[in-house]
Design an enzyme around this catalytic site. Structure first.
Site, PDB file in Angstrom:
ATOM      1  N   CYS A   1       0.846  -1.634   0.334  1.00  0.00           N
ATOM      2  CA  CYS A   1      -0.183  -0.061  -0.020  1.00  0.00           C
ATOM      3  C   CYS A   1       0.602   0.868  -0.014  1.00  0.00           C
ATOM      4  O   CYS A   1       1.895   1.485   0.664  1.00  0.00           O
ATOM      5  CB  CYS A   1      -0.805  -0.268   0.935  1.00  0.00           C
TER       6      CYS A   1
ATOM      7  N   CYS B   1      -0.341   3.923   2.262  1.00  0.00           N
ATOM      8  CA  CYS B   1       0.245   3.034   3.916  1.00  0.00           C
ATOM      9  C   CYS B   1       1.947   3.656   4.228  1.00  0.00           C
ATOM     10  O   CYS B   1       2.096   3.756   5.329  1.00  0.00           O
ATOM     11  CB  CYS B   1       0.430   1.503   4.050  1.00  0.00           C
TER      12      CYS B   1
END
Length: 104
Positions: free
Chosen positions: A29, A32
């Protein structure tokens, strides 16, 4: 200080600590990875709050505690219960979320 969980022990940490902020993320991600250093930096600004990073792919039981469906998700817990959560890649939104439990 931001602590990265290696085992599915989030439920215990939520019970043991009065105020907890969790970032749910994953290695794949991009947002993230962008938010993790921001979360780490913010963790140094608050006393009395435990900051945790949970890999949502590796720790499914911890993921269930906030019913995470999108990443990154940030969740706050107080007194052992989920208070609020957001999905964001904006540091200001994360700070607002943390301030909600910091000021209560």
């Amino acid at each position: 200080m931001l602590q990265e969980l290696k085992t599915d022990t989030l439920q215990n940490l939520i019970k043991e600590n009065e105020k907890v902020v969790v970032q749910y993320g994953a290695t794949w991600c991009g947002n993230c990875r962008i938010m993790k250093p921001k979360m780490k930096r913010l963790s140094n600004d608050y006393e009395g709050i435990t900051f945790l990073y949970v890999d949502a792919e590796k720790l499914p039981e911890s993921r269930k505690l906030a019913s995470v469906t999108n990443l990154p998700t940030f969740a706050t817990f107080s007194g052992g219960s989920l208070v609020n959560q957001i999905q964001t890649n904006k540091e200001e939104a994360l700070k607002t979320l943390i301030d909600e439990i910091a000021n209560n």
